[in-house]
Design a protein around this motif. Structure first.
Motif, mmCIF file in Angstrom:
data_model
loop_
_atom_site.group_PDB
_atom_site.id
_atom_site.type_symbol
_atom_site.label_atom_id
_atom_site.label_comp_id
_atom_site.label_asym_id
_atom_site.label_seq_id
_atom_site.Cartn_x
_atom_site.Cartn_y
_atom_site.Cartn_z
ATOM 1 N N VAL A 48 -1.581 -1.829 3.233
ATOM 2 C CA VAL A 48 -0.477 -0.866 3.239
ATOM 3 C C VAL A 48 -0.364 -0.290 1.826
ATOM 4 C CG1 VAL A 48 1.999 -0.557 3.612
ATOM 5 C CG2 VAL A 48 0.706 -2.178 5.026
ATOM 6 N N CYS A 49 -0.268 1.038 1.740
ATOM 7 C CA CYS A 49 -0.184 1.646 0.401
ATOM 8 C C CYS A 49 0.724 2.858 0.428
ATOM 9 C CB CYS A 49 -1.573 2.050 -0.095
ATOM 10 S SG CYS A 49 -1.550 2.506 -1.845
ATOM 11 N N LYS A 50 1.573 2.967 -0.602
ATOM 12 C CA LYS A 50 2.507 4.093 -0.658
ATOM 13 C C LYS A 50 1.889 5.318 -1.339
ATOM 14 C CE LYS A 50 4.665 2.695 -5.006
ATOM 15 N NZ LYS A 50 5.846 2.140 -5.675
ATOM 16 N N ARG A 51 0.696 5.169 -1.920
ATOM 17 C CA ARG A 51 0.086 6.265 -2.682
ATOM 18 C C ARG A 51 -0.780 7.165 -1.805
ATOM 19 N NH1 ARG A 51 2.885 6.085 -7.521
ATOM 20 N NH2 ARG A 51 2.856 3.974 -8.360
ATOM 21 N N GLN A 52 -1.217 8.268 -2.408
ATOM 22 C CA GLN A 52 -2.033 9.239 -1.675
ATOM 23 C C GLN A 52 -3.321 9.593 -2.413
ATOM 24 O OE1 GLN A 52 1.366 10.508 -2.540
ATOM 25 N NE2 GLN A 52 2.105 9.210 -0.867
ATOM 26 N N CYS A 53 -3.934 8.629 -3.088
ATOM 27 C CA CYS A 53 -5.174 8.922 -3.819
ATOM 28 C C CYS A 53 -6.149 9.630 -2.878
ATOM 29 C CB CYS A 53 -5.789 7.644 -4.376
ATOM 30 S SG CYS A 53 -4.632 6.690 -5.388
ATOM 31 N N LYS A 54 -6.663 10.763 -3.333
ATOM 32 C CA LYS A 54 -7.449 11.628 -2.446
ATOM 33 C C LYS A 54 -8.720 10.969 -1.930
ATOM 34 C CE LYS A 54 -5.314 15.780 -2.721
ATOM 35 N NZ LYS A 54 -5.388 16.713 -3.864
ATOM 36 N N TYR A 55 -9.249 10.012 -2.703
ATOM 37 C CA TYR A 55 -10.540 9.407 -2.340
ATOM 38 C C TYR A 55 -10.405 8.164 -1.482
ATOM 39 C CZ TYR A 55 -8.868 7.081 -6.569
ATOM 40 O OH TYR A 55 -8.069 6.454 -7.493
ATOM 41 N N CYS A 56 -9.211 7.595 -1.373
ATOM 42 C CA CYS A 56 -9.087 6.232 -0.848
ATOM 43 C C CYS A 56 -8.643 6.188 0.612
ATOM 44 C CB CYS A 56 -8.123 5.438 -1.707
ATOM 45 S SG CYS A 56 -8.018 3.708 -1.200
ATOM 46 N N GLY A 57 -9.351 5.412 1.398
ATOM 47 C CA GLY A 57 -9.054 5.276 2.826
ATOM 48 C C GLY A 57 -7.725 4.591 3.108
ATOM 49 N N LEU A 58 -7.158 3.901 2.130
ATOM 50 C CA LEU A 58 -5.863 3.231 2.341
ATOM 51 C C LEU A 58 -4.678 4.165 2.099
ATOM 52 C CD1 LEU A 58 -6.380 -0.307 0.678
ATOM 53 C CD2 LEU A 58 -7.222 0.560 2.867
ATOM 54 N N ARG A 59 -4.941 5.401 1.674
ATOM 55 C CA ARG A 59 -3.860 6.338 1.349
ATOM 56 C C ARG A 59 -2.850 6.419 2.493
ATOM 57 N NH1 ARG A 59 -4.682 11.827 2.277
ATOM 58 N NH2 ARG A 59 -4.264 12.269 0.078
ATOM 59 N N SER A 60 -1.573 6.618 2.127
ATOM 60 C CA SER A 60 -0.518 6.532 3.145
ATOM 61 C C SER A 60 -0.682 7.579 4.244
ATOM 62 C CB SER A 60 0.850 6.658 2.475
ATOM 63 O OG SER A 60 0.929 7.882 1.785
ATOM 64 N N GLU A 61 -1.316 8.693 3.915
ATOM 65 C CA GLU A 61 -1.453 9.752 4.922
ATOM 66 C C GLU A 61 -2.555 9.476 5.943
ATOM 67 O OE1 GLU A 61 -1.522 13.392 2.543
ATOM 68 O OE2 GLU A 61 0.327 12.590 1.673
ATOM 69 N N ASN A 62 -3.304 8.427 5.752
ATOM 70 C CA ASN A 62 -4.294 8.049 6.769
ATOM 71 C C ASN A 62 -3.569 7.332 7.901
ATOM 72 O OD1 ASN A 62 -6.337 7.119 8.357
ATOM 73 N ND2 ASN A 62 -7.384 5.938 6.745
ATOM 74 N N LYS A 63 -3.402 8.056 9.004
ATOM 75 C CA LYS A 63 -2.634 7.495 10.132
ATOM 76 C C LYS A 63 -3.540 6.751 11.119
ATOM 77 C CE LYS A 63 1.082 9.576 8.592
ATOM 78 N NZ LYS A 63 1.815 8.891 7.547
ATOM 79 N N VAL A 64 -4.833 6.814 10.916
ATOM 80 C CA VAL A 64 -5.775 6.211 11.859
ATOM 81 C C VAL A 64 -5.984 4.721 11.568
ATOM 82 C CG1 VAL A 64 -8.153 6.359 12.743
ATOM 83 C CG2 VAL A 64 -6.922 8.442 12.100
ATOM 84 N N ILE A 65 -5.887 4.366 10.325
ATOM 85 C CA ILE A 65 -6.182 2.997 9.897
ATOM 86 C C ILE A 65 -5.168 2.007 10.479
ATOM 87 C CG2 ILE A 65 -4.913 3.365 7.752
ATOM 88 C CD1 ILE A 65 -6.758 1.504 6.308
ATOM 89 N N ASP A 66 -5.671 0.855 10.847
ATOM 90 C CA ASP A 66 -4.850 -0.214 11.419
ATOM 91 C C ASP A 66 -4.324 -1.059 10.240
ATOM 92 O OD1 ASP A 66 -3.780 -2.101 13.049
ATOM 93 O OD2 ASP A 66 -5.690 -2.845 13.844
ATOM 94 N N ARG A 67 -3.022 -0.970 9.995
ATOM 95 C CA ARG A 67 -2.464 -1.632 8.786
ATOM 96 C C ARG A 67 -2.183 -3.109 9.038
ATOM 97 N NH1 ARG A 67 -2.779 2.255 4.473
ATOM 98 N NH2 ARG A 67 -2.692 4.265 5.526
ATOM 99 N N TYR A 68 -2.343 -3.925 8.016
ATOM 100 C CA TYR A 68 -2.037 -5.352 8.130
ATOM 101 C C TYR A 68 -1.408 -5.876 6.839
ATOM 102 C CZ TYR A 68 -6.037 -6.418 5.109
ATOM 103 O OH TYR A 68 -6.896 -6.484 4.048
ATOM 104 N N ARG A 69 -0.684 -6.952 6.980
ATOM 105 C CA ARG A 69 -0.160 -7.690 5.825
ATOM 106 C C ARG A 69 -0.407 -9.171 6.078
ATOM 107 N NH1 ARG A 69 5.114 -4.100 6.101
ATOM 108 N NH2 ARG A 69 4.723 -2.753 4.309
ATOM 109 N N ILE A 70 -0.917 -9.872 5.105
ATOM 110 C CA ILE A 70 -1.073 -11.318 5.244
ATOM 111 C C ILE A 70 0.140 -11.976 4.592
ATOM 112 C CG2 ILE A 70 -2.581 -13.308 4.858
ATOM 113 C CD1 ILE A 70 -4.954 -11.446 4.638
ATOM 114 N N GLU A 71 0.743 -12.915 5.304
ATOM 115 C CA GLU A 71 1.951 -13.581 4.787
ATOM 116 C C GLU A 71 1.602 -14.498 3.610
ATOM 117 O OE1 GLU A 71 5.096 -13.066 5.374
ATOM 118 O OE2 GLU A 71 4.541 -11.514 6.814
ATOM 119 N N PRO A 72 2.535 -14.663 2.669
ATOM 120 C CA PRO A 72 2.275 -15.504 1.495
ATOM 121 C C PRO A 72 1.667 -16.870 1.826
ATOM 122 C CG PRO A 72 4.310 -14.324 1.165
ATOM 123 C CD PRO A 72 3.833 -13.963 2.546
ATOM 124 N N SER A 73 2.191 -17.549 2.842
ATOM 125 C CA SER A 73 1.662 -18.900 3.143
ATOM 126 C C SER A 73 0.194 -18.821 3.583
ATOM 127 C CB SER A 73 2.509 -19.564 4.226
ATOM 128 O OG SER A 73 2.508 -18.750 5.382
#
Ligand code: 5AD
Ligand code: FES
Length: 334
Positions: A48-73
């Motif tokens: 998950v990323c709040k930025r919009q770096c033009k080159y990066c697939g994680l950019r927030s405007e990429n709506k196709v990517i399946d987002r995940y977060r791993i819990e601290p534990s």
């Protein structure tokens, strides 16, 4: 070694000197940091990323990517497994994801530092106070690439970001006593050879302890989908020159290098690099951390990567370090 800006530009422009450059960088690596390769266990814990770096697939405007977060534990469990496998450094990397508050990150730092390993954070731009809280809790190193020192290019690549804040982050990290990791992309659209020379001179001026260089690889779900792919050889040359100019630092053989060339990490290890950062999460997350397409190792588990890279390192007569792998450049300052 000392090189003027003009000399760096000349070497980058003249491909007849490539073999000389790579052989010399390999020798300087051997003479200053030895034959040990430091392995870092990489945990990509949120895409998950709040930025919009033009080159990066994680950019927030990429709506196709399946987002995940791993819990601290669970992050701590991946670290425990990596430590059991022999890793002496854990690298925590993510998009700029505000779900992970300072308290959450500190909880993860505490859990991992209890395992008796060095810990690197690579979680983006933070305030001085946040960097201080992480350092006080036990983080040892911080990695944040400048990406490019060319102000106009930086602006074009990073909407709503400010290169001066990025410089500020690196200064804060240095002031706080972290080992400082930075680096750049090679082959961004409209990036000049002069800009690459300035990147190398910046690493020196900053006094970086670690520098990671990777070629730009266009991602289909970004505005740069149709841009040309960065050149492997030029990225390798920037890396080799960085070794000559900063002989004591740590330099990773980056995953992006291997994406462009099936033997890219080994070629990098023979041209100045002394670090590799294998992924230590399981396959459910790997493909989803798609900064760029065709990332390697997306179907492998931590044990497979450890064995694969271990065998490759041994095959070129190098050894795997059994210590924390603190940068010699950093130790020299202490
Ligand atoms: N190609 C190559 N490297 C990339 N990165 C981000 N997007 C790309 C891309 N399309 C690099 C950035 C960042 C690091 C984690 O990945 O340099 O700092
Ligand atoms: Fe992952 Fe080779 S390092 S499969």
């Amino acid at each position: 070694m000392q090189f003027t800006r003009d000399e760096i530009i000349e070497i980058l422009n003249d491909d007849s000197k490539n073999d000389w450059l790579f052989t010399l960088a390999d020798k300087v690596r051997h003479d200053y940091v030895g034959d040990e390769v430091h392995l870092r266990g990489l945990i990509e814990f949120s895409n998950v990323c709040k930025r919009q770096c033009k080159y990066c697939g994680l950019r927030s405007e990429n709506k196709v990517i399946d987002r995940y977060r791993i819990e601290p534990s669970d992050i701590i469990k991946y670290a425990e497994n990596a430590v059991k496998m022999g890793y002496k450094t854990i690298v925590l990397q993510s998009g700029e994801d505000e779900y992970y508050s300072v308290d959450k990150i500190c909880e993860i730092i505490k859990g991992i530092k209890a395992l008796d390993v060095a810990l690197t954070l690579s979680i983006g731009e933070k305030s001085y106070d946040e960097y201080k809280a992480f350092k006080d809790t036990g983080a040892d190193r911080y990695l944040i690439r400048i990406e490019t020192t060319d102000r106009n290019l930086y602006k074009a690549m990073h909407p709503n970001m400010d290169i001066d804040n990025r410089f500020r982050c690196l200064e804060d990290i240095k002031t706080l006593g972290y080992e400082v990791g930075t680096g750049s992309l090679v082959g961004l659209p409209n990036q000049t050879i002069e800009a690459l020379a300035d990147d190398i001179l910046f690493f020196k001026k900053l006094g970086a302890d670690m520098v990671g260089i990777g070629p730009f690889i266009p991602h289909p779900q970004t505005p740069l989908a149709d841009a040309d792919t960065g050149n492997f050889e030029i990225a390798l040359k920037v890396m080799a020159l960085t070794r000559l100019i900063l002989p004591e630092i740590n330099i990773p053989a980056t995953t992006a290098m291997e994406t462009l060339n099936a033997n890219g990490r080994i070629i990098a290890l023979k041209s100045g690099a002394n670090v590799v950062m294998p992924n230590v999460t399981t396959t459910e997350y790997r493909a989803k951390y798609e900064i760029y397409p065709n990332k390697i190792c997306i179907n492998e588990n931590p044990e497979q990567c450890r064995n694969c890279i271990g065998a490759k390192i041994k095959s070129i007569g190098r050894t795997i370090s059994q210590n924390y792998g603190k940068s010699r450049h950093f130790r020299s300052k202490q």
